[in-house]
Write an enzyme that holds these catalytic residues in place. Structure first.
Site, PDB file in Angstrom:
ATOM      1  N   ASP A 120       9.035 -55.204 -38.839  1.00 41.11           N
ATOM      2  CA  ASP A 120       9.590 -55.603 -37.546  1.00 41.11           C
ATOM      3  C   ASP A 120      11.105 -55.654 -37.630  1.00 41.11           C
ATOM      4  O   ASP A 120      11.710 -54.958 -38.441  1.00 41.11           O
ATOM      5  CB  ASP A 120       9.005 -56.955 -37.115  1.00 41.11           C
ATOM      6  CG  ASP A 120       8.800 -57.048 -35.615  1.00 41.11           C
ATOM      7  OD1 ASP A 120       9.802 -57.234 -34.913  1.00 41.11           O
ATOM      8  OD2 ASP A 120       7.650 -56.939 -35.158  1.00 41.11           O
ATOM      9  N   HIS A 135      12.511 -60.868 -32.233  1.00 44.12           N
ATOM     10  CA  HIS A 135      11.152 -60.334 -32.148  1.00 44.12           C
ATOM     11  C   HIS A 135      10.342 -60.526 -33.427  1.00 44.12           C
ATOM     12  O   HIS A 135       9.213 -61.004 -33.411  1.00 44.12           O
ATOM     13  CB  HIS A 135      11.252 -58.851 -31.790  1.00 44.12           C
ATOM     14  CG  HIS A 135       9.981 -58.187 -31.451  1.00 44.12           C
ATOM     15  ND1 HIS A 135       9.203 -57.534 -32.380  1.00 44.12           N
ATOM     16  CD2 HIS A 135       9.339 -58.047 -30.279  1.00 44.12           C
ATOM     17  CE1 HIS A 135       8.146 -57.021 -31.792  1.00 44.12           C
ATOM     18  NE2 HIS A 135       8.197 -57.318 -30.510  1.00 44.12           N
ATOM     19  N   SER A 142       3.154 -56.560 -28.586  1.00 46.45           N
ATOM     20  CA  SER A 142       3.849 -57.053 -29.781  1.00 46.45           C
ATOM     21  C   SER A 142       3.299 -58.399 -30.221  1.00 46.45           C
ATOM     22  O   SER A 142       3.340 -58.740 -31.395  1.00 46.45           O
ATOM     23  CB  SER A 142       5.340 -57.216 -29.490  1.00 46.45           C
ATOM     24  OG  SER A 142       6.006 -56.003 -29.549  1.00 46.45           O
TER      25      SER A 142
END
Length: 1103
Positions: free
Chosen positions: A107, A334, A520
């Site tokens: 990620d 994220h 996600s």
């Protein structure tokens, strides 16, 4: 990113290359979802195989009709676990909470200081390693210096640095380097720092201005008359200082502080220290000697913060004997959020725990800080290497993008090796490009060896995390979640999991946690659930295999929705951890096998697909026969004698609808596989979407459920017979979450659509997603999308391109939470008008001569106004490399699990700009493909003669404004096969420059071939009548209009359009790129004309 962030960029509803898939903005309105769709006035449901156990879908899907929040249920909804049975599983088996499991997070990077990411539930370190796989934080520390007698060294920035006398350094050698700290920060953090630094700078500057004005005022009061030359000079200096300080604010440009890095070996370990004084306000803070030295994170698991102002955590890793220092920061919140969903542990707030609080993590940063947060091939490959090296059990990757070839590419090849040879379980987001079909992204939704996860929202999540006024009565897939099938017919989405959570975020965000939603988020939710299963399997002595775990998940999931085609949205359904565990226990002695499916249409060897996808009208109008090859695949370490030879299964084949999909009844399957034929007959089906499955059941153990499934998707389009070609869909009823799918065979000759959407019957605002998708071979699905908000009943019009002769899906969806507070049904009327001008050349190439190009135009559908327009607004100059260097990468981070060392080819190009310009490098062979590419990297860097770096990029090059000057571009390619790289040593690269408005060339059209020379016979417009062709010429640009310094071999690029829209964009005459149906036009720059004196003496003979 997509929000690829669907590019690169994590999965979100942005461009196709969005980096990390952050979700669309969380629109928090919701209401009921229709249970089923009406076909012919009747609601119908076909039985479809999903699980091997009977399930209570209403309760387990979180569809609690009488659901009410209290404090505990509210907190639980922020980190959903009830929906997947994870909470029930941990309650029954508290010791199987992920302990003994290691998850690699591919990620944007994980902050080791974030809430809940320090320790596991059993007190072990949560994060085992933090790695920047992209190289974006690398610092060249190959420069070695010695300390002087005062213990000072000269940093690479030129600063004098004092080393701490207590630091051990037997060799006395200090490796130095430096970095602009903004290169390590996200855009958001950099923006915050610039704002705060500017505020402080303004305060000091205002103080300085006030002081300067005070001195000037005092001077004027003291010297009423200034006649002496020295006094005049003194006053002039004071006035100049005031003026300078005032003007300084206008030219303020904060390039960011420079930090010095020092690396040394203390006799046991490589150590790292930073000098961050430039970040601090206090002069005594941030000194090198006060820094607590770090070493590679995995050794001591220590991290640091640059300063209190940025609050940004970083770790350090040293490579290549001290020559490379990697400073690892995250490139967006994220990755931390994803890690928190999977594994966060909050001992004081257990309801906010991640799904597997006992699991450990390895953070593999694949988002490149230099590219925003876009993933790179280098980052992806190094991440896989790290996952194998750390003996990870699972990989979670919430990144991806569309692809033109599913289940193909260098990364896919490496993933297959990691899964099949090393038994890693790879989980990834399906994408956020829904609601249309065939929008799943790579790699999660398109790769057979990866578990692709769709995004689900429950009533509890809607009420709690999304704070809606009235939650839906049952769970459903988020509107934007990507749908299958893949273009080669595979289901695309494997399972679904909760797609939203309030989870930890990095400390630099200045908050502990935040809400994000997207696939996600569903991917780490599923990954955490799988970690619970792996934890149990290890504790119970059951062999861990991605094959057996996937089968258990698919065969115990709860269906979401009641229609067969809902599987294209949700996969086999909402995963259920507790039921999957029961399945795994029962199947512990069953061989670990993956059933690979290869399908060809009978009589054809290509293409090979993984499912049957009848999309075009011709294939839906006849019976077709298909050859299916089922090949049992064992892990590479399987024993020939003990596992492969004895393998034999009697398979009973079932069709979910025998009238449409017919196959044999039984199959004897051995290790070498078995082929059989399937007949699909869609001729009696109604127009629209139909989904079926042919699946195999073990005769001796039917409780195992389907061992393999052959998806059969049929999108039977309606034809458009009337002329002019219009289609109207009237009176469509919508409630929140409802999706209408219409399939139309676009008439041959159509190139664009003019559509109108009318809404009525509602009070509060309504939000709709409107998507169209067409599929062509070896192209990414051609998708047009619009998100439309109707504040009141009204009509909206839009235009978009289409390809004639191919099926178009029109997907209209009322956003899942749109319409809160209103129980009214939204009525939608949708009208589509097809338009088109058929041209004999899709791409016009002017060869550099004075001759025009003849174009035939014809309207096949209805009368159209022919108004051609063409511009040339870019110039593309080809370059060959002046140097090509092939090298073996020296570090273990570039050694594949197979033992092969990756090679790098660095190509150097030189180019010159006579004037400042906006340029973009282009490598046609490689650009715009990450996952469906056989090379690992295409990273480039542009620098000037002073080695100042102006631009960097990778798969998706960006335009960059460069001043006049000479430039060097270095292109970096990677592969482990030297022969492939050798073939690239003369790779052609283009430098594409946008022409300034004054340089843009608007081409002329003529009705005569001599028009460009004679200057007559101009062609402006005409009305095309169906069946009657008309011809005209497009002339080349005048030679004196060519951009100056355009060299021979350069190509001018632009667009040409032919039709005039009935409504919508009215600028297409000036700029054909505004027209929905525009095409490429190019002009090859001819040799420069000879100078007059040379021309007189030149020979006219040909040799």
């Amino acid at each position: 990113m997509q929000n690829s962030l669907f590019k690169g960029v994590c999965f979100g509803r942005l461009k196709s290359f969005s980096p990390p898939y952050l979700s669309p903005p969380p629109f928090i309105e919701t209401k009921k979802r229709p249970k089923s769709r009406s076909r012919g006035g009747k609601c119908w449901v076909r039985a479809m195989p999903c699980s091997s156990a009977k399930v209570n879908s209403t309760e387990d899907n979180g569809a609690l009709r009488n659901f009410k929040l209290n404090e505990s249920t509210f907190l639980a909804s922020l980190m959903p676990k009830k929906e997947t049975g994870a909470d029930r599983f941990i309650e029954a088996h508290p010791e199987f909470d992920g302990r003994g499991v290691v998850i690699a997070i591919f990620d944007s990077g994980v902050d080791p200081a974030a809430a809940g990411l320090q320790v596991t539930s059993d007190g072990k370190p949560k994060i085992l390693d933090v790695i920047d796989c992209t190289g974006s934080g690398d610092i060249d520390t190959s420069n070695v210096v010695k300390a002087d007698t005062d213990g000072c060294i000269r940093g690479d920035s030129g600063a004098s640095l004092v080393v701490n006398s207590s630091w051990k350094n037997p060799s006395g050698e200090w490796h130095v380097g430096y970095k602009l700290v903004y290169e390590l920060f996200t855009e958001t953090l950099t923006s915050r720092l610039k704002k705060e630094r500017k505020k402080k700078w303004d305060e000091k500057n205002q103080e300085a201005i006030a002081e300067a004005v005070k001195h000037l005022d005092e001077f004027d009061k003291k010297h009423r008359k200034v006649e002496d030359a020295n006094l005049k000079k003194a006053r002039e200096d004071l006035q100049n200082r005031v003026d300078f300080l005032r003007k300084q604010a206008d030219s303020y440009d904060d390039k960011g502080p420079v930090i010095d890095a020092v690396v040394w070996h203390d006799g046991e370990l490589w150590r790292v220290a930073l000098d961050t004084q430039t970040l601090e306000d206090e002069p005594e803070c941030g000194k090198l000697a006060d820094f607590v030295p770090l070493t590679n994170y995995r050794i001591e698991r220590k991290f640091a913060v640059f300063s209190k102002l940025d609050a940004c955590t970083f770790v350090a890793n040293v490579f290549d004997e001290g020559k490379i220092l990697s400073i690892v920061t995250d490139c967006s919140p994220h990755g931390t959020h994803v890690a928190g969903i999977a594994t966060a542990f909050h001992p004081k707030e257990p309801l906010l725990n991640g799904v597997a609080p006992g699991a450990q993590l390895v953070s593999c940063k694949i988002g490149d800080s230099r590219l925003g947060s876009m993933e790179t091939g280098t980052g992806l490959t190094r991440a896989l290497i790290a996952a194998v090296e750390h003996k990870c059990d699972l990989i979670n990757m919430s990144y991806g993008e569309p692809t033109l070839l599913p289940d193909y590419g260098r990364f896919v090849d490496l993933v297959n090796e990691v899964v099949n040879k090393h038994h890693l379980i790879f989980v990834s987001s399906a994408g956020n490009n829904g609601p249309a079909l065939s929008t799943v992204g790579a790699p999660g939704g398109t790769t057979s060896s990866i578990i692709g996860v769709g995004a689900y929202v429950s009533p509890a999540m809607a009420a709690g995390a999304h704070c809606v006024v009235e939650p839906p009565s049952e769970g459903l897939e988020y509107t934007w979640s990507s749908r299958g099938p893949t273009v080669d017919g595979d289901l695309g989405v494997c399972i679904s999991a909760p797609g939203g959570a309030v989870a930890p975020v990095p400390t630099w965000t200045l908050q502990r946690r935040m809400l994000m939603n997207g696939t996600s988020m569903s991917s780490p939710s599923a990954c955490g659930g799988i970690a619970l299963l792996v934890s149990a399997m290890k504790a119970e002595g059951i062999l861990v295999s991605p094959y057996s775990i996937r089968l258990a998940l698919e065969n115990t999931s709860n269906p979401v929705g009641s229609l067969p085609e809902d599987k294209l949205s949700t996969g086999q359904g909402l995963m259920q951890v507790d039921k999957a565990h029961e399945y795994i226990q029962k199947a512990r002695n069953v061989p670990c096998v993956w059933y690979q499916i290869k399908i060809n249409q009978a009589g054809r060897s290509a293409p090979t697909s993984r499912g049957i996808y009848l999309r075009e009208a011709s294939s839906c109008q006849q019976c077709t026969e298909w050859t299916v090859q089922v090949e049992p695949r064992f892990h590479e370490d399987a024993s020939n004698l003990e596992q492969l030879v004895p393998f034999e299964e009697c398979i009973e084949l079932h069709s979910s609808e025998k009238e449409v999909v017919k196959g044999p009844e039984y199959l004897l399957l051995t290790h070498n596989g078995r082929s059989f034929n399937v007949v699909v007959d869609p001729t009696n089906l109604s127009d629209g979407l139909h989904y079926y499955e042919l699946y195999g059941i073990d005769c001796k153990a039917p409780w195992r459920g389907p061992l393999f499934r052959i998806p059969v998707t049929i999108t039977k389009p309606m034809g458009v017979k009337n002329r002019p070609p219009l289609i109207s869909y009237s009176g469509m009823s919508f409630l929140p979450g409802h999706i209408e799918r219409k399939y139309v065979e676009v008439p041959i000759g159509a190139t664009w659509v003019e559509a109108t959407m009318r809404t009525s019957g509602f009070d509060t605002a309504r939000r709709f997603f409107v998507d169209t998708v067409q599929i062509s071979p070896l192209l990414r699905p051609m998708k047009w999308e619009s998100v439309i908000t109707f504040s009141s009943p009204s009509a909206k019009s839009f235009t978009f391109p289409v390809e004639g002769g191919r099926t178009m899906e029109l997907a209209i969806a009322q956003f899942w939470s749109s319409g809160i507070g209103s129980h009214g049904t939204t009525i939608v009327d949708f009208e589509i008008g097809f338009h088109g001008i058929n041209i004999n050349k899709e791409e016009v190439v002017l060869d550099g001569s004075e001759a025009p190009v003849r174009i035939d135009a014809e309207a096949l559908l209805s009368s159209e106004k022919l108004v051609p327009a063409a511009i040339l607004n870019k110039i593309r100059v080809p370059y060959r490399p002046i140097d090509a260097k092939l090298s073996t990468l020296p570090t273990d981070r570039d050694k594949l699990p197979s033992g092969k060392q990756i090679l790098a080819l660095t190509l150097t190009y030189k180019f010159k700009l006579e004037d400042g310009a906006e340029v973009k490098p282009q490598v046609p062979l490689l650009n715009n493909r990450i996952y469906d590419n056989k090379f690992e990297s295409q990273f480039y860097m542009i620098s000037d003669s002073n080695k100042r770096v102006y631009a960097m990029g990778d798969v998706y090059p960006d335009s960059k404004k460069l001043p006049k000057g000479e430039y060097t571009l270095q292109l970096y390619l990677r592969h482990d096969n030297v022969q492939y790289l050798e073939k690239m040593k003369q790779l052609v690269l283009f430098i594409e420059r946008n022409l300034e408005e004054k340089e843009v060339i608007r081409l002329s059209f003529y009705s005569q071939p001599d028009g460009p020379v004679m200057g007559n016979g101009s062609f402006k417009s005409s009305v095309l009548v169906p069946g009657v062709k008309e011809a005209f010429y497009v002339g080349p640009p005048l030679k004196d209009k060519l951009p100056k310094n355009s060299s021979e071999g350069s190509v001018l690029l632009g667009a040409i359009s032919y039709g005039k829209l009935s409504f919508g964009v009215q600028e297409e005459g000036k700029n054909p790129q505004k027209n929905p149906a525009s095409y490429n036009i190019s002009y090859r720059v001819p040799p420069n004309k000879l100078e007059e004196d040379k021309g007189k003496s030149s020979s006219t003979s040909l040799h």
